[in-house]
Design a protein around this motif. Structure first.
Motif, PDB file in Angstrom:
ATOM      1  N   SER A 138       0.845  -1.193   0.000  1.00 43.84           N
ATOM      2  CA  SER A 138       0.000   0.000   0.000  1.00 43.84           C
ATOM      3  C   SER A 138       0.879   1.240   0.000  1.00 43.84           C
ATOM      4  O   SER A 138       1.719   1.417   0.889  1.00 43.84           O
ATOM      5  N   MET A 154       2.288  -9.254  -3.096  1.00 40.04           N
ATOM      6  CA  MET A 154       2.233  -7.945  -3.732  1.00 40.04           C
ATOM      7  C   MET A 154       3.557  -7.192  -3.619  1.00 40.04           C
ATOM      8  O   MET A 154       3.911  -6.412  -4.507  1.00 40.04           O
ATOM      9  N   GLU A 176       5.520  -6.018  -7.174  1.00 41.95           N
ATOM     10  CA  GLU A 176       5.617  -4.614  -7.582  1.00 41.95           C
ATOM     11  C   GLU A 176       6.965  -4.290  -8.217  1.00 41.95           C
ATOM     12  O   GLU A 176       7.069  -3.394  -9.055  1.00 41.95           O
ATOM     13  N   GLU A 183      -5.023  -9.955  -9.145  1.00 46.24           N
ATOM     14  CA  GLU A 183      -3.791 -10.731  -8.983  1.00 46.24           C
ATOM     15  C   GLU A 183      -4.059 -12.191  -8.622  1.00 46.24           C
ATOM     16  O   GLU A 183      -3.125 -12.914  -8.234  1.00 46.24           O
ATOM     17  N   TRP A 187       0.867  -2.781  -8.807  1.00 49.34           N
ATOM     18  CA  TRP A 187      -0.107  -3.641  -8.143  1.00 49.34           C
ATOM     19  C   TRP A 187      -0.585  -3.105  -6.802  1.00 49.34           C
ATOM     20  O   TRP A 187      -1.622  -3.516  -6.301  1.00 49.34           O
ATOM     21  N   TRP A 188       0.168  -2.217  -6.191  1.00 47.64           N
ATOM     22  CA  TRP A 188      -0.154  -1.826  -4.823  1.00 47.64           C
ATOM     23  C   TRP A 188      -1.410  -0.968  -4.748  1.00 47.64           C
ATOM     24  O   TRP A 188      -1.814  -0.315  -5.716  1.00 47.64           O
ATOM     25  N   ARG A 189      -1.992  -0.983  -3.560  1.00 48.81           N
ATOM     26  CA  ARG A 189      -3.193  -0.187  -3.322  1.00 48.81           C
ATOM     27  C   ARG A 189      -2.891   1.312  -3.357  1.00 48.81           C
ATOM     28  O   ARG A 189      -1.790   1.742  -3.064  1.00 48.81           O
ATOM     29  N   HIS A 210      -5.899  -3.241  -4.912  1.00 49.89           N
ATOM     30  CA  HIS A 210      -4.849  -3.847  -5.722  1.00 49.89           C
ATOM     31  C   HIS A 210      -5.330  -4.017  -7.163  1.00 49.89           C
ATOM     32  O   HIS A 210      -6.467  -4.421  -7.405  1.00 49.89           O
TER      33      HIS A 210
END
Length: 297
Positions: free
Chosen positions: A26, A115, A119, A179, A199-201, A226
């Protein structure tokens, strides 16, 4: 990486939760110092461990017996299992040819999900396949997917299509790429990062999402979850992405989704603990028999 907000205010009611959220991946939760430590590991230890591996497939252990089945499946389709794990789980055993990775070694988050390495794939691998810890796939389908992943050209990626239908998109719910199962190449991962679309929030807080105009656009148009950054990469930056259908994977996804009998054993927040939830709600033997995977037990 620079801060544009005060994360301490966001997590002031539960400061401990910030590190759990950071381990989920995140941009809201992670600090510049933590991100620098992760990047340093990706450039050195992770890259060294995967040197010479053409087809690495990330298997993330939350329960050793489930992870062993995933490793055997990955090896059966000609890929190398790269085994990471949640620090709340036991260090998993590995099969011959697999590589055990402690992605949390220099970071020490109380929770870590795939995750985090996903990334930064471009820093340590030529490509990286991945799937959820609670997903098993029938052999014939997995073979087809593995071949599709091998055929990706550098700069392409594949992920499960969780975009919404046109009438929902008009109302502002565009969905995301999921994912659950996918593969990225070094070129795609590098492009993701360069455009601040990974990919991160909360991708609008990515250090490479630098203009206020784009940050506001992402807040309005995309979910905070995500994979929203991957959808933004495709739509805003012409990213090359091969969508995978979710429906054929549903029967092997051992999740709370569409399971009325699922009883949560952990909080529904950043501290969610699949090491408890998965084994409480699903029997590995039953799942493998249902999917024709008994020989992988």
């Amino acid at each position: 990486m620079t801060d544009t907000f005060n994360r301490d205010d966001w997590y002031k009611h539960d400061p401990d939760q910030r590190r759990y959220a950071a381990g989920n991946g995140s941009w809201l939760a992670i600090t510049p110092e933590e991100f620098e430590a992760i990047t340093a590991q990706a450039k050195t230890a992770w890259r060294s461990a995967l040197e010479g591996i053409a087809y690495p497939w990330l298997c993330w252990s939350v329960a050793s017996d489930w992870c062993l089945v995933q490793q055997r499946l990955v090896r059966s389709v000609g890929w190398t299992p790269i085994v990471g794990y949640d620090p709340r789980a036991d260090v998993p055993p590995i099969i011959d040819g697999a590589i055990l990775m402690n992605f949390n070694k220099e970071i020490g988050f109380p929770k870590l999900t795939p995750m985090v390495p996903m990334e930064l794939t471009y820093l340590f691998a030529p490509r990286l396949a991945f799937w959820h810890s609670d997903l098993l796939v029938r052999e014939p389908l997995l073979r087809k997917i593995a071949e599709l992943f091998k055929a990706l050209s550098d700069g392409e990626m594949a992920a499960v299509d969780d975009r919404q239908r046109w009438h929902q998109r008009i109302r502002g719910n565009r969905g995301r790429y999921w994912e659950l199962l996918g593969c990225t190449t070094r070129g795609a991962s590098q492009s993701n990062f360069a455009h601040g679309c990974g990919w991160w929030r909360r991708s609008y807080l990515h250090p490479n999402c630098q203009t206020e105009e784009e940050r506001n656009l992402r807040r309005r148009r995309y979910t905070w979850d995500h994979g929203a950054g991957i959808l933004a990469w495709q739509e805003l930056h012409n990213g090359k992405l091969r969508p995978l259908r979710a429906k054929p994977l549903q029967e092997g996804h051992c999740t709370k989704i569409s399971n009325k009998r699922y009883i949560k054993q952990s909080p529904n927040n950043a501290k969610k603990d699949l090491t408890k939830d998965l084994v409480f709600n699903y029997d590995l033997n039953e799942v493998c028999i249902k999917l024709g995977l008994a020989k992988f037990l």
